[in-house]
Design a protein around this motif. Structure first.
Motif, PDB file in Angstrom:
ATOM      1  N   THR A  44       0.340  -1.466  -9.326  1.00  0.00           N
ATOM      2  CA  THR A  44       1.124  -0.441  -8.636  1.00  0.00           C
ATOM      3  C   THR A  44       1.532   0.661  -9.609  1.00  0.00           C
ATOM      4  O   THR A  44       1.441   1.852  -9.281  1.00  0.00           O
ATOM      5  CB  THR A  44       2.376  -1.053  -7.966  1.00  0.00           C
ATOM      6  OG1 THR A  44       1.949  -2.049  -7.036  1.00  0.00           O
ATOM      7  CG2 THR A  44       3.195   0.003  -7.245  1.00  0.00           C
ATOM      8  N   SER A  48       0.328   4.560  -9.448  1.00  0.00           N
ATOM      9  CA  SER A  48       1.294   5.660  -9.379  1.00  0.00           C
ATOM     10  C   SER A  48       0.988   6.703 -10.448  1.00  0.00           C
ATOM     11  O   SER A  48       1.063   7.903 -10.183  1.00  0.00           O
ATOM     12  CB  SER A  48       2.725   5.148  -9.492  1.00  0.00           C
ATOM     13  OG  SER A  48       3.040   4.735 -10.796  1.00  0.00           O
ATOM     14  N   VAL A  60       9.675  -1.472  -8.732  1.00  0.00           N
ATOM     15  CA  VAL A  60       8.288  -1.936  -8.585  1.00  0.00           C
ATOM     16  C   VAL A  60       8.185  -3.410  -8.967  1.00  0.00           C
ATOM     17  O   VAL A  60       7.616  -4.225  -8.231  1.00  0.00           O
ATOM     18  CB  VAL A  60       7.315  -1.080  -9.425  1.00  0.00           C
ATOM     19  CG1 VAL A  60       5.918  -1.689  -9.438  1.00  0.00           C
ATOM     20  CG2 VAL A  60       7.274   0.359  -8.908  1.00  0.00           C
ATOM     21  N   ALA A  64       7.341  -6.607  -6.575  1.00  0.00           N
ATOM     22  CA  ALA A  64       6.179  -7.437  -6.901  1.00  0.00           C
ATOM     23  C   ALA A  64       6.564  -8.910  -7.037  1.00  0.00           C
ATOM     24  O   ALA A  64       5.863  -9.794  -6.533  1.00  0.00           O
ATOM     25  CB  ALA A  64       5.525  -6.937  -8.176  1.00  0.00           C
ATOM     26  N   HIS A 110       3.626  -4.573   2.767  1.00  0.00           N
ATOM     27  CA  HIS A 110       2.574  -4.771   1.773  1.00  0.00           C
ATOM     28  C   HIS A 110       1.237  -5.245   2.339  1.00  0.00           C
ATOM     29  O   HIS A 110       0.235  -5.166   1.646  1.00  0.00           O
ATOM     30  CB  HIS A 110       3.053  -5.642   0.603  1.00  0.00           C
ATOM     31  CG  HIS A 110       2.948  -7.112   0.774  1.00  0.00           C
ATOM     32  ND1 HIS A 110       3.986  -7.872   1.254  1.00  0.00           N
ATOM     33  CD2 HIS A 110       1.957  -7.967   0.480  1.00  0.00           C
ATOM     34  CE1 HIS A 110       3.628  -9.139   1.253  1.00  0.00           C
ATOM     35  NE2 HIS A 110       2.393  -9.227   0.796  1.00  0.00           N
ATOM     36  N   LEU A 124       1.087   2.762  -2.243  1.00  0.00           N
ATOM     37  CA  LEU A 124       0.505   2.354  -3.524  1.00  0.00           C
ATOM     38  C   LEU A 124       0.653   0.861  -3.750  1.00  0.00           C
ATOM     39  O   LEU A 124      -0.222   0.225  -4.336  1.00  0.00           O
ATOM     40  CB  LEU A 124       1.134   3.137  -4.680  1.00  0.00           C
ATOM     41  CG  LEU A 124       0.802   4.627  -4.692  1.00  0.00           C
ATOM     42  CD1 LEU A 124       1.568   5.337  -5.799  1.00  0.00           C
ATOM     43  CD2 LEU A 124      -0.680   4.869  -4.852  1.00  0.00           C
ATOM     44  N   PHE A 125       1.736   0.273  -3.278  1.00  0.00           N
ATOM     45  CA  PHE A 125       1.955  -1.159  -3.425  1.00  0.00           C
ATOM     46  C   PHE A 125       0.923  -1.946  -2.621  1.00  0.00           C
ATOM     47  O   PHE A 125       0.492  -3.017  -3.018  1.00  0.00           O
ATOM     48  CB  PHE A 125       3.374  -1.513  -2.960  1.00  0.00           C
ATOM     49  CG  PHE A 125       3.838  -2.870  -3.391  1.00  0.00           C
ATOM     50  CD1 PHE A 125       4.383  -3.057  -4.653  1.00  0.00           C
ATOM     51  CD2 PHE A 125       3.750  -3.954  -2.537  1.00  0.00           C
ATOM     52  CE1 PHE A 125       4.820  -4.308  -5.058  1.00  0.00           C
ATOM     53  CE2 PHE A 125       4.191  -5.211  -2.932  1.00  0.00           C
ATOM     54  CZ  PHE A 125       4.729  -5.389  -4.192  1.00  0.00           C
TER      55      PHE A 125
END
Length: 154
Positions: A44, A48, A60, A64, A110, A124-125
């Motif tokens: 991630t 980014s 982040v 995660a 997610h 992005l995740f």
């Protein structure tokens, strides 16, 4: 990263993560263990930077670490369960209500492929189809080049 460290030592987090690891010990591919969580955070962050957007590193890593703990209770809808289970852990780890809301929204989303191309934290995740060349371990000890980084681990 003090608050991330608090997640790592949180009794509930450790219990949930242990349950996930025990449940998945016989999986051949991607186990949702601590290594997977750290890989998700690093990917991630890389995405980014590649996209020219930045997110708070601590948020982040928190997302995660917590994004798969719901697998301890519900593997089918684990993203929703993970978000619910994360709320108390985030609060006890010192995240504000606004930060916790951001993190739990990312966790809930997610698995949402509709947002995977967005230049947002959730997008992005989730992962990118355009990100190429990242080495991802899908079977213990066997690196594979991943075209779909995070989606390979379902």
């Amino acid at each position: 990263m003090e608050r991330v460290n608090r997640i790592l030592i949180n009794d509930k987090y450790r219990q949930y993560q242990s349950m996930v690891e025990i449940t998945e010990r016989d999986r051949i591919f991607c186990r949702h263990d601590l290594r997977h969580c750290i890989d998700v955070a690093r990917i991630t962050m890389l995405l980014s930077y590649e996209e020219g957007v930045t997110f708070d590193k601590e948020l982040v890593y928190a997302a995660a670490l917590l994004h798969d703990i719901g697998r301890a209770r519900d593997s089918h809808n684990h993203h929703i369960k993970s978000a619910e289970m994360s709320e108390e852990i985030l609060r006890k780890s010192g995240f504000s209500a606004a930060e916790a809301k951001t993190i739990t929204e990312v966790i809930k989303n997610h698995g949402n492929t509709d947002i995977a191309e967005e230049k947002t934290f959730s997008g992005l995740f989730t992962g990118r189809t355009s990100f190429r060349g990242t080495v991802l371990t899908v079977k213990q000890g066997e690196p594979v080049i991943g075209a779909r980084i995070i989606k390979i681990c379902r």
